[in-house]
Write an enzyme that holds these catalytic residues in place. Structure first.
Site, PDB file in Angstrom:
ATOM      1  N   HIS A 190       0.845  -1.204   0.000  1.00 33.50           N
ATOM      2  CA  HIS A 190       0.000   0.000   0.000  1.00 33.50           C
ATOM      3  C   HIS A 190       0.875   1.247   0.000  1.00 33.50           C
ATOM      4  CE1 HIS A 190      -3.555  -2.304   0.395  1.00 33.50           C
ATOM      5  NE2 HIS A 190      -3.260  -2.776   1.573  1.00 33.50           N
ATOM      6  N   HIS A 193     -10.629  -5.364   3.618  1.00 31.27           N
ATOM      7  CA  HIS A 193      -9.173  -5.436   3.494  1.00 31.27           C
ATOM      8  C   HIS A 193      -8.799  -6.812   2.947  1.00 31.27           C
ATOM      9  CE1 HIS A 193      -4.970  -5.842   4.705  1.00 31.27           C
ATOM     10  NE2 HIS A 193      -4.934  -4.523   4.785  1.00 31.27           N
ATOM     11  N   GLU A 242      -6.410  -8.928   3.458  1.00 25.63           N
ATOM     12  CA  GLU A 242      -6.105 -10.020   4.412  1.00 25.63           C
ATOM     13  C   GLU A 242      -7.389 -10.545   5.054  1.00 25.63           C
ATOM     14  OE1 GLU A 242      -3.143  -9.309   7.588  1.00 25.63           O
ATOM     15  OE2 GLU A 242      -4.372 -10.675   8.771  1.00 25.63           O
TER      16      GLU A 242
END
Ligand code: SF4
Length: 292
Positions: A40, A128, A130
């Protein structure tokens, strides 16, 4: 004005391994596909894009056939691997080993919870990558909570197993655990029997907190370098800001305001687990040349 870099900032081993794999691949092939941003940080992503890395979305992956695709450190749900197989994609799997282990733990805990009518809860950022990968281990049946304010969404009469996204904060995690214990006590249920709390926050992230607090306290001004989309970056910046109000979040040297350095003796430069060290050095050089 003295400028210091926090050498404990920067890529963790999970991100480093994925970037090195991409670089190695791009030395022999012109193009490599990557599902989502490898890291990111837009500056680092632009550097990798110049080398030939092409970031694609899930929708674009559906159209991709007979190519090589890199899976980043955040990991992926089982459905991604099924799609890769269906489309004859060669997978370079760089899921971080810590995340991979957590996926397995979540899967096992969810199977156990299903047998007894329990509920699996993940403290994480909805959407997100993950968290999508972890929830995929539960056929997307886990409840994802972004803060302790959402605890009322959990049915506390059921047995609960609590995990965390690896990059979340321990404070928020234990707030959720404590609230759940209180709710269970109020319902006359024994939390020791009905609540399993697994702190699955990555040690590299939790250990960074005391290190950064010390670093932020030692300098007059803190320049925190991170991509704006990084949840780890936003969290670690908040830690610096709590300790040192003269902390500023930037993604590139264009965002620097030299007024920040008026009457300042020391500047500390630090960043997230997704911030490249070369960028922090570049920013340190830029401030040095422009401000001194
Ligand atoms: S922060 Fe920890 S869990 Fe996440 S990619 Fe880095 S090493 Fe792996």
């Amino acid at each position: 004005m003295k400028i210091s870099i926090d050498y404990k900032s920067g890529f963790c081993f999970g991100v480093t391994a994925a970037i090195e794999a991409a670089e190695e691949e791009l030395r022999v092939n012109e193009v490599l596909y990557c599902l989502g941003d490898l890291v990111h940080n837009s500056v680092e992503m632009n550097r990798l894009a110049d080398m030939g890395l092409k970031v694609i979305s899930y929708e674009e992956m559906k159209e991709l056939k007979n190519e090589k695709i890199l899976i980043r450190a955040h990991g992926e749900p089982p459905s991604t691997y099924e799609l890769a197989q269906k489309n004859n994609l060669e997978v370079l799997d760089f899921t971080c080993p810590v995340v991979l282990k957590l996926q397995q733990r979540v899967h096992t805990a969810w199977l156990e919870a299903e047998k007894i009518g329990g509920q699996l809860v993940i403290y994480g950022k909805p959407g997100h990558a993950e968290v999508i990968g972890l929830n995929g281990q539960t056929k997307n049946k886990a409840l994802v909570l972004s803060s302790s304010e959402d605890v009322h969404l959990i049915d506390c009469k059921k047995p609960i197993v609590l995990f965390s996204q690896t990059t979340k904060d321990e404070k928020g995690f234990y707030e959720i655990a404590d609230k759940l214990k209180n709710y269970m006590n109020d319902e006359g249920l024994n939390p020791d029997e009905n609540l399993k709390v697994h702190n699955s926050i990555c040690k590299l992230v939790s250990e960074r907190v005391p290190q950064l607090q010390q670093f932020a306290a030692e300098h007059d001004v803190i320049i925190f370098v991170s991509g704006k989309k990084s949840s780890n970056g936003n969290y670690l910046y908040s830690i610096c800001k709590e300790v040192n109000d003269n902390s500023f979040f930037i993604s590139s040297n264009q965002e620097i305001d030299f007024q920040w350095f008026n009457n300042v003796n020391s500047v500390g430069i630090c960043g997230a687990t997704s911030t490249p060290m070369w960028l922090m050095k570049e920013i340190a050089d830029f401030i040095e040349k422009s401000a001194n």
